[in-house]
Design a protein around this motif. Structure first.
Motif, mmCIF file in Angstrom:
data_model
loop_
_atom_site.group_PDB
_atom_site.id
_atom_site.type_symbol
_atom_site.label_atom_id
_atom_site.label_comp_id
_atom_site.label_asym_id
_atom_site.label_seq_id
_atom_site.Cartn_x
_atom_site.Cartn_y
_atom_site.Cartn_z
ATOM 1 N N ALA A 28 0.842 -1.212 0.000
ATOM 2 C CA ALA A 28 0.000 0.000 0.000
ATOM 3 C C ALA A 28 0.868 1.250 0.000
ATOM 4 O O ALA A 28 0.629 2.194 -0.757
ATOM 5 N N VAL A 29 1.901 1.249 0.831
ATOM 6 C CA VAL A 29 2.794 2.406 0.903
ATOM 7 C C VAL A 29 3.499 2.599 -0.442
ATOM 8 O O VAL A 29 3.627 3.719 -0.943
ATOM 9 N N LEU A 34 4.586 5.696 -5.177
ATOM 10 C CA LEU A 34 4.992 5.664 -6.584
ATOM 11 C C LEU A 34 3.966 6.365 -7.458
ATOM 12 O O LEU A 34 4.317 7.014 -8.441
ATOM 13 N N GLN A 35 2.719 6.257 -7.067
ATOM 14 C CA GLN A 35 1.682 6.952 -7.812
ATOM 15 C C GLN A 35 1.898 8.459 -7.711
ATOM 16 O O GLN A 35 1.789 9.193 -8.692
ATOM 17 N N TYR A 39 4.991 7.287 -11.249
ATOM 18 C CA TYR A 39 5.481 6.015 -11.796
ATOM 19 C C TYR A 39 4.270 5.167 -12.135
ATOM 20 O O TYR A 39 3.254 5.217 -11.447
ATOM 21 N N ARG A 40 4.379 4.356 -13.184
ATOM 22 C CA ARG A 40 3.274 3.500 -13.590
ATOM 23 C C ARG A 40 3.685 2.039 -13.456
ATOM 24 O O ARG A 40 4.806 1.673 -13.784
ATOM 25 N N GLU A 41 2.734 1.245 -12.984
ATOM 26 C CA GLU A 41 3.075 -0.163 -12.757
ATOM 27 C C GLU A 41 3.163 -0.927 -14.066
ATOM 28 O O GLU A 41 2.381 -0.694 -14.988
ATOM 29 N N ILE A 42 4.109 -1.838 -14.128
ATOM 30 C CA ILE A 42 4.193 -2.745 -15.268
ATOM 31 C C ILE A 42 4.250 -4.165 -14.722
ATOM 32 O O ILE A 42 4.858 -4.415 -13.692
ATOM 33 N N TRP A 108 7.267 0.910 -12.472
ATOM 34 C CA TRP A 108 7.570 0.142 -11.259
ATOM 35 C C TRP A 108 6.951 -1.236 -11.370
ATOM 36 O O TRP A 108 6.029 -1.454 -12.163
ATOM 37 N N TYR A 109 7.478 -2.159 -10.604
ATOM 38 C CA TYR A 109 6.950 -3.521 -10.618
ATOM 39 C C TYR A 109 7.108 -4.126 -9.240
ATOM 40 O O TYR A 109 7.903 -3.655 -8.420
#
Length: 432
Positions: A28-29, A34-35, A39-42, A108-109
């Motif tokens: 969650a943190v 990152l949001q 940053y966008r999740e991949i 980010w991942y």
RNA sequence: GCGAGCGUAGCCAAGAGGUUAAGGCAGCGGAUUGUGGUUCCGCCAUUCGUGGGUUCGAGUCCCAUCGUUCGCCCCA
């Protein structure tokens, strides 16, 4: 038991509900932070074609040489469970032409990685990493941003006492010159070096620098420093990164012996270390890798990133103390066929209204059920017996004060929102 | 891959070749047949990671194997 119980495979482990609380907190943190940093999740596959890692990480590295989970699939393709996240992320970046979107891509991942190693505390064969990659910027601010986010992440989790080690490995040309200098320096001492270092003298002399052998360390102390072999541009980059970190008030320690294990690193290399992790003190490792994208067939793309080992992070988090466990809003106790059916329905309807409700399924005496209610730490208990079932009512009991009232089931559902507010207050009082 | 330690119930743990395998926590049942965190009582390992061996006798010794921990290598 009648049969041999099958255990989790070596180097893997189950994360049981109590521990999952920590993982959820970390996740969650991470998502939030990152949001906020855009940053966008991949999400990339957990296995890849073996050559991706051979080419990306480097044939000479230990990871590729002896730690990969590699096997042939039914189509005789060589498949490898990913040992780290960067290669896959960059592969996806190239394959889907993310560079064509222009500008800087921040990714980010979070996921499982696999390395065939001897397990220890803080080291599993299946482990988890959270990673970030900034692709498309050669600016020292990108290096600084990435380091700053790692620091903020640790801070947000309440982890103190980390040490940030910083170094540069320059460009490959810088490194070549430095390498030659090291070989010149160490060769006369070859006989005094530990066996590992002797072996590395020609294969990978940079690694001699972080040998733990005392004698080797003494010799390495007067070895030439990378800093003297940097081009002007490399030196400038490194100095800017340092200046920016200082400006961000992120303390760091220059460590000329810091050498990252993967071939793709250039310029900045860094590690966050935690004191309470024993031999596996590195919780976050990263750096700049300006050559990897072209190595994997993409356009010239400078990049910088890091990965955090979540098992190690969580070990440290657990040393700090317990993580808040979510308790239900209310515990439902019932006895008798009609009452039990009504209680189930009530729990269902309350959940529909946003409550979190635990229903006691034991069918044991009220005393036992109340005992469990108390243990569940919930503020409120609903009690239904034969009397209540007949009258379509229930007993509403506040567990802390013992205050209890009869209420119609309909009334409960109608005033659920008000009650929920009161529950919220009770819970808050408990956690303070 | 190398070196060392450990492996007794769900958890912690006593046990050091002589035999009914302590104790604590947790759990379950009861005292208390519809009301909680206290107390009291009872139950909870034909078996000591697994497989062999030594011995009249093995949880205790030996070997192997699996797992785990620590260190090295390396890494997150």
């Amino acid at each position: 038991m009648f049969m041999d119980v099958i255990q989790a495979a070596r180097g893997t482990r189950d994360i049981l509900p109590e521990e999952v609380t920590y993982w959820q907190q970390v996740e969650a943190v991470a998502r939030d932070l990152l949001q906020r940093a855009a940053y966008r999740e991949i999400r990339t596959p957990i296995f890849e074609q073996t050559p991706l890692f051979e080419r990306g990480i480097g044939e000479a590295t230990d990871i590729v040489g002896k730690e990969m989970y590699t096997f042939l699939d039914r189509g005789d393709r060589s498949i490898t469970l990913r040992p780290e996240g960067t290669a896959g992320a960059v592969r996806a970046y190239v394959e889907h032409h993310l560079h064509a979107q222009g500008g800087v891509q921040r990714l980010w991942y979070l996921g499982s990685m696999f390395r065939y190693e001897r397990p220890q505390a803080g080291r599993q064969r299946q482990f988890h990493q959270l990673g970030v990659e900034v692709l498309g910027s050669a600016d020292p601010r990108a290096d600084a941003e990435v380091v700053a986010i790692a620091a903020q992440f640790l801070q947000a989790l309440g982890i103190q006492g980390w040490t940030l080690m910083l170094n540069t490995v320059g460009t490959s040309a810088d490194r070549q010159h430095y390498r030659e200098a090291l070989v010149r320096y160490f060769s006369p001492y070859a006989a005094d070096l530990d066996p590992d270092s002797q072996e590395r003298l020609h294969r990978n002399p940079l690694r001699i620098l972080d040998s733990k052998d005392p004698k080797t360390q003494t010799i390495a102390q007067s070895a030439p420093q990378i800093f003297d072999y940097l081009s002007d541009a490399s030196r400038q980059h490194f100095e800017q990164v340092q200046a920016l970190l200082t400006q961000l008030e992120i303390p760091f320690q220059l460590n000329p012996c810091l050498v990252r294990g993967l071939d793709y690193y250039t310029h900045t290399a860094f590690e966050f270390q935690l004191a309470d992790l024993g031999a596996q003190s590195t919780v976050c490792g990263g750096g700049r890798y300006d050559r990897l994208v072209t190595e994997l067939g993409g356009p010239e793309t400078p990049a910088v990133g890091w990965a955090i080992g979540l098992e190690r992070l969580i070990l440290s988090l657990q040393n700090l103390g317990a993580c808040a466990v979510a308790t239900p809003d209310c515990y439902v106790v019932s006895r008798g066929q009609d009452a039990e059916a009504q209680a189930l329905k009530l729990a269902h309807e309350l959940r529909q209204q946003g409550w979190s409700v635990e229903l006691d399924l034991s069918g044991s005496a009220f005393g036992k059920q109340l005992k469990r209610a108390a243990r569940s730490n919930t503020p409120l208990c609903l009690i239904l017996g034969d009397t209540e079932a007949q009258a379509q009512t229930l007993q509403l009991k506040w567990l802390k004060s013992g205050e209890q009232a009869t209420l119609s089931q309909l009334e409960l559902l109608q005033t659920a929102d008000e009650l929920k507010a009161k529950i919220f207050v009770c819970k808050k009082a408990k956690t303070v």
